[in-house]
Design an enzyme around this catalytic site. Structure first.
Site, PDB file in Angstrom:
ATOM      1  N   HIS A 122      34.436   9.216   1.773  1.00 53.77           N
ATOM      2  CA  HIS A 122      33.163   8.865   2.396  1.00 53.77           C
ATOM      3  C   HIS A 122      32.680   9.971   3.313  1.00 53.77           C
ATOM      4  O   HIS A 122      33.180  10.101   4.425  1.00 53.77           O
ATOM      5  CB  HIS A 122      33.369   7.669   3.323  1.00 53.77           C
ATOM      6  N   ARG A 147      31.296  10.315  -1.704  1.00 50.75           N
ATOM      7  CA  ARG A 147      30.149   9.456  -1.441  1.00 50.75           C
ATOM      8  C   ARG A 147      29.376  10.050  -0.274  1.00 50.75           C
ATOM      9  O   ARG A 147      29.981  10.408   0.741  1.00 50.75           O
ATOM     10  CB  ARG A 147      30.647   8.055  -1.086  1.00 50.75           C
ATOM     11  N   TYR A 159      23.425   1.798   7.395  1.00 52.78           N
ATOM     12  CA  TYR A 159      24.741   1.601   6.809  1.00 52.78           C
ATOM     13  C   TYR A 159      25.385   2.944   6.443  1.00 52.78           C
ATOM     14  O   TYR A 159      24.717   3.841   5.933  1.00 52.78           O
ATOM     15  CB  TYR A 159      24.646   0.739   5.530  1.00 52.78           C
ATOM     16  N   ASP A 210      25.890   4.656  -1.860  1.00 51.69           N
ATOM     17  CA  ASP A 210      25.892   3.194  -1.714  1.00 51.69           C
ATOM     18  C   ASP A 210      24.563   2.740  -1.121  1.00 51.69           C
ATOM     19  O   ASP A 210      24.229   3.091   0.017  1.00 51.69           O
ATOM     20  CB  ASP A 210      27.053   2.781  -0.791  1.00 51.69           C
ATOM     21  N   HIS A 212      23.910  -0.402  -0.698  1.00 53.66           N
ATOM     22  CA  HIS A 212      24.348  -1.550   0.108  1.00 53.66           C
ATOM     23  C   HIS A 212      23.362  -2.711   0.074  1.00 53.66           C
ATOM     24  O   HIS A 212      22.967  -3.239   1.124  1.00 53.66           O
ATOM     25  CB  HIS A 212      24.677  -1.111   1.548  1.00 53.66           C
ATOM     26  N   GLU A 236      25.464   2.582  -5.977  1.00 55.97           N
ATOM     27  CA  GLU A 236      26.202   1.329  -5.750  1.00 55.97           C
ATOM     28  C   GLU A 236      25.311   0.241  -5.156  1.00 55.97           C
ATOM     29  O   GLU A 236      24.475   0.529  -4.286  1.00 55.97           O
ATOM     30  CB  GLU A 236      27.365   1.644  -4.802  1.00 55.97           C
ATOM     31  N   GLU A 262      31.763  -5.294  -5.049  1.00 61.68           N
ATOM     32  CA  GLU A 262      32.764  -5.357  -3.977  1.00 61.68           C
ATOM     33  C   GLU A 262      32.807  -6.736  -3.319  1.00 61.68           C
ATOM     34  O   GLU A 262      33.828  -7.107  -2.754  1.00 61.68           O
ATOM     35  CB  GLU A 262      32.544  -4.256  -2.937  1.00 61.68           C
ATOM     36  N   ARG A 283      33.250  -3.178  -9.216  1.00 62.37           N
ATOM     37  CA  ARG A 283      33.890  -2.825  -7.949  1.00 62.37           C
ATOM     38  C   ARG A 283      34.846  -3.881  -7.413  1.00 62.37           C
ATOM     39  O   ARG A 283      35.364  -3.762  -6.309  1.00 62.37           O
ATOM     40  CB  ARG A 283      32.808  -2.587  -6.882  1.00 62.37           C
ATOM     41  N   HIS A 312      36.793  -1.353  -4.848  1.00 66.04           N
ATOM     42  CA  HIS A 312      36.470  -1.240  -3.432  1.00 66.04           C
ATOM     43  C   HIS A 312      37.733  -0.801  -2.680  1.00 66.04           C
ATOM     44  O   HIS A 312      38.815  -1.307  -2.948  1.00 66.04           O
ATOM     45  CB  HIS A 312      36.025  -2.629  -2.964  1.00 66.04           C
ATOM     46  N   GLU A 339      37.850   3.904  -4.619  1.00 68.02           N
ATOM     47  CA  GLU A 339      37.359   4.287  -3.294  1.00 68.02           C
ATOM     48  C   GLU A 339      38.545   4.464  -2.350  1.00 68.02           C
ATOM     49  O   GLU A 339      39.496   3.689  -2.383  1.00 68.02           O
ATOM     50  CB  GLU A 339      36.435   3.180  -2.763  1.00 68.02           C
ATOM     51  N   TRP A 402      22.380  -6.828   4.771  1.00 67.97           N
ATOM     52  CA  TRP A 402      23.048  -5.700   5.414  1.00 67.97           C
ATOM     53  C   TRP A 402      23.787  -4.891   4.350  1.00 67.97           C
ATOM     54  O   TRP A 402      24.313  -5.378   3.413  1.00 67.97           O
ATOM     55  CB  TRP A 402      24.068  -6.164   6.462  1.00 67.97           C
TER      56      TRP A 402
HETATM   57  O1  EZ4 Z   1      30.489  -2.466   3.684  1.00 69.06           O
HETATM   58  O2  EZ4 Z   1      34.006  -2.859   3.302  1.00 69.06           O
HETATM   59  O3  EZ4 Z   1      31.513   0.684  -0.477  1.00 69.06           O
HETATM   60  N1  EZ4 Z   1      31.929   0.281   0.554  1.00 69.06           N
HETATM   61  C1  EZ4 Z   1      31.333  -0.619   1.320  1.00 69.06           C
HETATM   62  C2  EZ4 Z   1      32.068  -1.034   2.568  1.00 69.06           C
HETATM   63  C3  EZ4 Z   1      31.710  -2.455   2.999  1.00 69.06           C
HETATM   64  C4  EZ4 Z   1      32.761  -2.990   3.920  1.00 69.06           C
HETATM   65  C5  EZ4 Z   1      32.486  -4.456   4.255  1.00 69.06           C
HETATM   66  O4  EZ4 Z   1      33.584  -5.035   4.870  1.00 69.06           O
HETATM   67  O5  EZ4 Z   1      30.251  -1.057   1.027  1.00 69.06           O
HETATM   68  O6  EZ4 Z   1      31.820  -0.109   3.598  1.00 69.06           O
HETATM   69 CO    CO Z   2      29.800  -0.636  -0.984  1.00 68.77          CO
END
Ligand code: EZ4
Ligand code: CO
Length: 402
Positions: A122, A147, A159, A210, A212, A236, A262, A283, A312, A339, A402
């Site tokens: 990450h 990522r 995020y 991601d 998200h 993602e 995930e 995931r 995940h 990941e 979120w």
């Molecule tokens: O937001 O694991 O791809 N990874 C993610 C993570 C999730 C957290 C939530 O608990 O999206 O960072």
């Molecule tokens: Co994610």
């Protein structure tokens, strides 16, 4: 091989983890991760109040029967709390089975299908240039897949961007932080980030991103299309996936590969996504999708449709989950990527493990079982602390994903 003891260990070496430890009459024990970020005590109660009393006296060797007993026997099927609890039992029983046969777990899952497991790290920064530096740092540490998440002009926080110097860690103590979101600002910005990254790093590096769960399907189609010149490994969670058919709309507009799942906890959450080839990577992972037994079902089903795995592996999944996932990844034929966010050194000390990272890949190690242990005395020094994931609002105050 009767189960004589089962206990739930809750600890917070930097962040909360829930671990199930099952012991058999011949003194073997196995561990399963049961961590559900921000709702940890619900799973701990499900296990200690409802599952543990039923585990005592059961045969640890009957992994499939135990899985079905806790799935069908609960009557109330699926859901993250139930499935994380079943996952912990399942992973602990696979750990025990492999230890009893003195073999690393992946050997029981069909043996290694590859030499090692490709992982992605990450990288994040507060703006484009900061993110370029972070990606360079990860590349220097050996990562072949990275990522990239960046702060977005006009938004105070978003995020995936670390605060301070350390790794990104979303959960915060006491109360959920509030973020403010603008899909418009994001959609304008995000192609400029990946244009810059490709210019800097060339074509070979795998870049992931991601979203998200923040866009509508048509917005996701636009973003996917705008990112096509930079050929992402995946985009993602472009949109929330409760409505599986909504991915048809994204697919009509873009060839950017899509990874989802995930938050899924059963094969039924992704049945249409897989069967209609609406995603490229699934995931789902050991802890949140019913353990190794159920994750294998998802992966075997996905294989029919050329969908690959992409478990995940954020830091809220404990080292116990990471160890189990790496055995799964090494063995499953349609593996895609894993990941990997390294845990803090406190967490690594509480959970000594056989897995290792080198040159962008990981290996679960060859210890009997899944190769992850727990130092209970050390764990006891880090008591549970209530923490929450952030919530997200649009600039007019409307609650958003979120
Ligand atoms: O937001 O694991 O791809 N990874 C993610 C993570 C999730 C957290 C939530 O608990 O999206 O960072
Ligand atoms: Co994610």
């Amino acid at each position: 091989m009767k189960i004589v003891d089962a206990k739930v260990i809750i600890c917070c070496p930097g962040r909360n983890f829930v671990t199930l430890k099952i012991t058999t009459e011949d003194g073997l024990y196995g561990l399963g991760d049961a961590t559900l970020n921000g709702r940890e005590l619900a799973v701990a109660s499900y296990l200690s109040d409802h599952v543990v009393p039923l585990l005592i006296g059961r045969d640890a060797r009957r992994i499939e029967d135990n899985w079905q007993y806790f799935y069908k026997g609960a009557y109330w099927r699926r859901g993250p709390v139930t499935m994380a609890s079943i996952a912990a039992v399942d992973a602990a029983l696979w750990d025990i089975k492999a230890k009893s046969l003195n073999t690393p777990l992946y050997q029981l899952l069909g043996g290694a299908s590859r030499d090692a497991v490709l992982v992605y790290g990450h990288a994040s920064g507060h703006d484009v240039e900061d993110t370029v530096k972070a990606v360079a740092q990860f590349q220097k540490s050996g990562y072949k897949a990275i990522r990239a998440q960046s702060g977005i002009p006009g938004l105070a926080s978003t995020y995936g961007v670390h605060s301070g110097s350390g790794h990104y860690e979303p959960a915060e103590k006491d109360a959920p932080p509030e973020n403010v979101w603008s899909s418009e600002a994001y959609m304008t910005f995000i192609p400029t980030l990946f244009a810059r990254l490709r210019k800097e790093f060339g074509e070979e590096l795998h870049l992931l991103h991601d979203v998200h769960h923040r866009l509508t399907p048509i917005e996701a189609g636009r973003v996917g299309k705008s990112l096509e010149p930079y050929h992402l490994f995946w985009m993602e969670d472009p949109t929330p996936a409760e409505l599986q058919e909504s991915f048809q709309l994204i697919r009509q507009h873009t060839t950017t590969p899509i990874a989802v799942g995930e938050v899924f906890n059963s094969i039924f959450d992704c049945q249409q996504l897989i069967q209609e080839q609406l995603i490229d990577y699934i995931r789902a992972t050991v802890v949140h999708a019913g353990g190794i037994s159920h994750l294998r079902r998802i992966a075997n089903f996905a294989e029919l449709y050329q969908v690959r795995t992409g478990c995940h592996g954020a830091t809220d999944l404990s080292p116990v989950c990471m160890g189990a996932a790496l055995h799964f990844d090494l063995s499953v034929h349609n593996f895609g990527i894993q990941e990997y966010m390294p845990h803090t050194s406190e967490t690594d000390k509480v959970f000594p493990h056989a897995y290792s990272f080198r040159d962008g890949v990981m290996h679960p190690g060859d210890e009997p079982g899944h190769g992850v242990d727990i130092d209970e005395a050390l764990a006891a020094k880090y008591p549970y602390q209530r923490a929450y994931l952030p919530v997200n609002r649009k600039s007019d105050g409307t609650m958003h994903n979120w």
